[in-house]
Write a protein that holds these residues in place. Structure first.
Motif, short mmCIF file in Angstrom:
data_model
loop_
_atom_site.label_atom_id
_atom_site.label_comp_id
_atom_site.label_asym_id
_atom_site.label_seq_id
_atom_site.Cartn_x
_atom_site.Cartn_y
_atom_site.Cartn_z
N MET A 62 5.81 -4.77 0.71
CA MET A 62 4.53 -4.14 0.99
C MET A 62 4.61 -2.65 0.68
O MET A 62 5.46 -1.94 1.20
N PRO A 63 3.74 -2.16 -0.21
CA PRO A 63 3.82 -0.75 -0.59
C PRO A 63 3.56 0.19 0.59
O PRO A 63 2.89 -0.18 1.56
N LYS A 64 4.09 1.38 0.45
CA LYS A 64 3.80 2.41 1.44
C LYS A 64 2.32 2.77 1.36
O LYS A 64 1.78 2.99 0.28
N LYS A 65 1.68 2.82 2.49
CA LYS A 65 0.25 3.12 2.53
C LYS A 65 0.04 4.63 2.47
O LYS A 65 0.51 5.37 3.32
N THR A 66 -0.67 5.04 1.44
CA THR A 66 -0.99 6.46 1.29
C THR A 66 -2.21 6.80 2.14
O THR A 66 -2.97 5.91 2.54
N PRO A 67 -2.44 8.08 2.44
CA PRO A 67 -3.58 8.44 3.30
C PRO A 67 -4.92 7.97 2.71
O PRO A 67 -5.14 8.06 1.50
N LEU A 68 -5.78 7.44 3.59
CA LEU A 68 -7.09 6.96 3.14
C LEU A 68 -8.03 8.11 2.78
O LEU A 68 -8.88 7.96 1.91
N HIS A 69 -7.90 9.22 3.50
CA HIS A 69 -8.83 10.34 3.32
C HIS A 69 -10.28 9.85 3.37
O HIS A 69 -11.10 10.19 2.50
N ALA A 70 -10.58 9.05 4.38
CA ALA A 70 -11.91 8.44 4.47
C ALA A 70 -12.98 9.48 4.78
O ALA A 70 -12.77 10.40 5.57
N VAL A 71 -14.13 9.30 4.16
CA VAL A 71 -15.29 10.15 4.39
C VAL A 71 -16.46 9.26 4.78
O VAL A 71 -16.80 8.31 4.07
N GLY A 82 -4.48 5.58 -15.83
CA GLY A 82 -3.73 6.38 -14.87
C GLY A 82 -3.29 5.56 -13.67
O GLY A 82 -2.15 5.71 -13.18
N LEU A 83 -4.16 4.68 -13.19
CA LEU A 83 -3.80 3.85 -12.04
C LEU A 83 -2.73 2.83 -12.42
O LEU A 83 -1.80 2.57 -11.65
N ILE A 84 -2.85 2.25 -13.61
CA ILE A 84 -1.83 1.30 -14.06
C ILE A 84 -0.47 1.99 -14.13
O ILE A 84 0.55 1.46 -13.66
N LYS A 85 -0.43 3.17 -14.72
CA LYS A 85 0.84 3.91 -14.81
C LYS A 85 1.37 4.25 -13.42
O LYS A 85 2.58 4.19 -13.17
N TYR A 86 0.46 4.62 -12.51
CA TYR A 86 0.88 4.93 -11.13
C TYR A 86 1.53 3.71 -10.48
O TYR A 86 2.59 3.81 -9.83
N HIS A 111 6.47 0.67 -8.66
CA HIS A 111 7.44 -0.42 -8.66
C HIS A 111 8.82 0.06 -9.12
O HIS A 111 9.84 -0.39 -8.58
N ARG A 112 8.85 0.94 -10.08
CA ARG A 112 10.14 1.51 -10.49
C ARG A 112 10.80 2.23 -9.31
O ARG A 112 12.00 2.08 -9.06
N ASP A 113 10.01 3.01 -8.61
CA ASP A 113 10.54 3.77 -7.47
C ASP A 113 11.03 2.83 -6.36
O ASP A 113 12.04 3.12 -5.69
N GLY A 147 5.90 -10.58 -13.53
CA GLY A 147 6.65 -10.07 -12.39
C GLY A 147 8.13 -9.86 -12.65
O GLY A 147 8.86 -9.42 -11.75
N LEU A 148 8.60 -10.15 -13.87
CA LEU A 148 10.03 -10.08 -14.15
C LEU A 148 10.60 -8.69 -13.89
O LEU A 148 11.71 -8.55 -13.35
N ARG A 149 9.86 -7.65 -14.23
CA ARG A 149 10.39 -6.30 -14.04
C ARG A 149 10.58 -5.98 -12.56
O ARG A 149 11.43 -5.16 -12.20
#
Length: 675
Positions: free
Chosen positions: A66-75, A385-389, A394-396, A610-612
């Protein structure tokens, strides 16, 4: 409209039998392939299967770990007060720079709360969360939830209304912009970056947003949606235990599983159907709403009773309800009222009585749209940009679990083993044994024909097993059984007279028994990089790895307590690395393939979604460490750092050998058996 309901479902085996079994694994499955709910005898059996379902969804969606959840910064802004409820505009960041938008409906005049909170997913209607027709009214549903005393949050699917990318033309139809994410390049599948994965993450973060509201009761959160929104509902229910109740509408079916790319992601339904995914929420309260005019028409006799059997295993039959209306594909007033009653019962603890929909008036779009002029915040991220992110994330994640010590290796394995299992679509631990069918003489050799069941299927793999009279006389002693693997099956190892040749002959002369598949591996499907193929079928690589695991497990009884050595040639060398946990030792031709080259991994024999994320070809081998491992014909760019680190951590460096040149047959034999 005619209303049909069953409060205490009964499972009809006759109904399942009437449909017949699923087609053999060799047949290409599609979203419309009929499925049968498996026979589940015990609660423990289902709990193990539902845990597997959860893992599969997360791995398929690129959400394992499960990825780390980044801040929502909800408005939250633009409150409009109405009779009994208020409406506000909301946006938050599910990923940095990716904005998910929606509307928040809150009760008025019912105290300060905390109130139950309902997540409302929309389907593929033209106006998404703003759809307001006789067939489906998302605002009407949310208004009525608020008037009942519940918070309702309606959020966009990707590409609808406000939830856009800045580089997508605003004049595109929502459905086209919706399906555009990660659709043009199959290499994104290597990292499990898909539209459905993004949509599923958005739903998880939307739950986080609801939980963050001070007037929301965290213990009374539910989800509902129809069609594609129904898919989001039961997917979320399968992976997120925060839902106290759920109401998937016109989507849980044993036939059509989802026609949009936001409902399909690699590996998701190779082993499971929407029925099982919906049942994974048991015993939490759930209502299935269906109709006679679409693929949910058999809910009263098929899907509902199947789920009912699972709920009875938990002694909770009353926690499931399934209803059907005589109409077309919808989330209309009748369907909404069935859900009002269900949530009224479970979230507001009211008597189980019908709840009539109160009159409502949808707000003008200007009161509901978050970015009415289409101008997103300046830091909004592009699709690319989102795909690269996500790929870098996943690399990290892999870097973070790099195995450098026994403890970090254990942590690595805890993450990689479930991902390896689900990515390759295999049953693990493997079971079964080979059965000898006939025996004959081939010159100086004894040929035993045998078969072994394919893991997870009813098909048999035909095996050819060669030995000599001398090795047969020593059968009581431990000896090596060599599994020779090649995509072309027996072809490289048997001459025109049907006798062992090449590697097979050399191994037999050293006292080993040699086993090979009689037939070539299945050819790659011409559409195997399509997400509508990979959601339901194994690629050639996945089929090859599954067969090798089945064979290695099946021939263990032939080894007399000795080793099973897997020797992979050609492209099957890399398949053997992935199947390494099933063998006692592996020697593999790596074919000068660079594990860092995504284009190379799109080749028909190597493609695996998913191989990578499982450390490419190293992950399976690391799970087998410290078993002897010989890699030859290794490219300079082959990703071997984690492999070397794992063997160092286990103080087993001698058991790992990497050679950049291709070993000769005699060298392969010596390397494999040590003599």
């Amino acid at each position: 409209m005619r209303y049909i309901s069953r409060m205490v479902p009964v499972f009809f085996l006759a109904a399942a039998a009437a449909l017949g079994a699923e087609p053999p694994d060799a047949a290409v499955k599609t979203t419309d392939t009929a499925r049968v709910f498996p026979e589940i005898a015990t609660r423990q059996q289902w709990q193990e299967r539902s845990r597997d379902i959860r893992e599969q969804i997360l791995v398929s969606g690129g959400l394992w770990p499960m990825p780390k959840k980044t801040p929502l910064h909800a408005v939250v802004s633009g409150k409009v007060l109405r009779d009994g409820y208020s409406v506000e505009k909301v946006y938050f960041q599910s990923w940095p720079g990716f904005y998910v938008a929606g509307n928040l409906y809150r009760p008025l005049g019912k105290g300060a709360g905390p109130f139950p909170a309902i997540l409302n997913a929309h389907g593929h209607w033209d106006h998404g969360r703003l759809e307001d027709t006789d067939v489906c009214s998302n605002p009407g549903r949310c208004i009525n939830f608020a008037k009942q005393g519940m918070i309702a949050f309606a959020y966009d699917m990707v590409g609808y209304n406000d939830t856009q990318f800045p580089d997508v033309p605003r004049e595109e139809h929502f459905y086209k912009s919706h399906r555009g994410f990660a659709s043009g390049d199959p290499s994104t599948q290597l990292w499990s970056v898909t539209l459905m994965g993004l949509q599923t993450w958005d739903s998880i973060r939307a739950l986080d947003f609801l939980e963050s509201l001070p007037d929301a009761d965290k213990k009374r959160i539910a989800c509902t949606g129809a069609s594609g929104g129904g898919t989001q509902t039961f997917m979320l229910g399968a992976i997120d235990g925060r839902l106290a109740a759920q109401a998937p509408v016109v989507m849980v079916s044993h036939t059509m599983q989802g026609g949009c790319s936001c409902e399909n992601m690699p590996g998701l339904r190779v082993k499971y159907s929407n029925m099982e995914i919906a049942a994974a929420a048991a015993p939490r309260p759930q209502i299935l709403v269906s109709d006679t005019g679409d693929w949910t028409k058999t809910t009263m006799t098929m899907e509902g009773p199947a789920l009912g059997r699972i709920y009875r295993l938990f002694n909770a039959p009353a926690n499931l309800r399934y209803v059907r209306f005589d109409c077309g594909h919808n989330y209309n007033q009748s369907s909404r009222q069935a859900v009002y009653q269900w949530f009224d019962r479970w979230l507001l603890e009211q008597d189980d009585q019908p709840v009539a929909e109160q009159p409502f008036q949808k707000e003008p779009d200007t009161n509901l749209l978050v970015f009415p002029n289409g101008k997103l915040p300046p830091d909004a991220i592009s699709q690319d940009g989102l795909i690269k992110y996500l790929i870098q994330m996943h690399r990290d994640e892999l870097d973070a679990i790099s195995p450098s010590s026994p403890s970090s290796l254990a942590a690595y394995r805890r993450v990689i083993e479930p991902a390896w299992k689900q990515t390759l679509e295999i049953e693990w631990p493997a079971s079964g044994s080979a059965r000898r069918q006939s025996e004959s003489r081939k010159g100086d050799y004894i040929l035993t024909e045998a078969d072994v069941a394919r893991e997870g299927g009813d098909e048999k793999i035909k095996l050819l097993c060669f030995s000599t009279a001398k090795s047969r006389a020593a059968a009581a002693r431990k000896r090596d059984v060599i599994v020779l693997a090649d995509p072309d099956g027996k072809t490289p190892f048997i001459d025109d007279a049907g006798q062992p040749a090449g590697l097979a002959r050399l191994f037999i002369e050293r006292g080993c028994e040699v086993v090979m598949a009689a037939d070539a591996a299945r050819p790659a499907n011409s559409n195997q990089t399509s997400i509508f193929f990979t959601t339901y079928n194994r690629t050639r690589l996945q089929e090859g790895v599954r067969d090798l695991i089945s064979i290695c497990q099946g021939v263990r009884g032939m080894a007399g307590g000795g080793r099973v050595v897997l020797c992979g040639c050609g492209r099957a060398g890399l398949w053997s690395l992935l199947a390494a946990p099933a063998a006692d030792a592996v020697i593999a031709d790596c074919g000068q393939v660079s594990g860092y080259d995504d284009e190379a991994l799109l080749e028909p024999d190597l493609f695996c979604p998913g191989l990578r994320n499982i450390d490419t070809f190293s992950g399976g081998a690391i799970l087998a460490a410290p078993h002897p491992l010989v890699l030859h014909n290794v490219a300079q760019s082959f990703p071997a750092s984690n492999l070397r680190a794992s063997y160092r951590a286990l103080r087993a460096e001698r058991n790992l050998r990497l050679e950049t040149h291709r070993l000769k047959d005699e060298e392969i034999v010596t390397a494999a058996i040590g003599r």
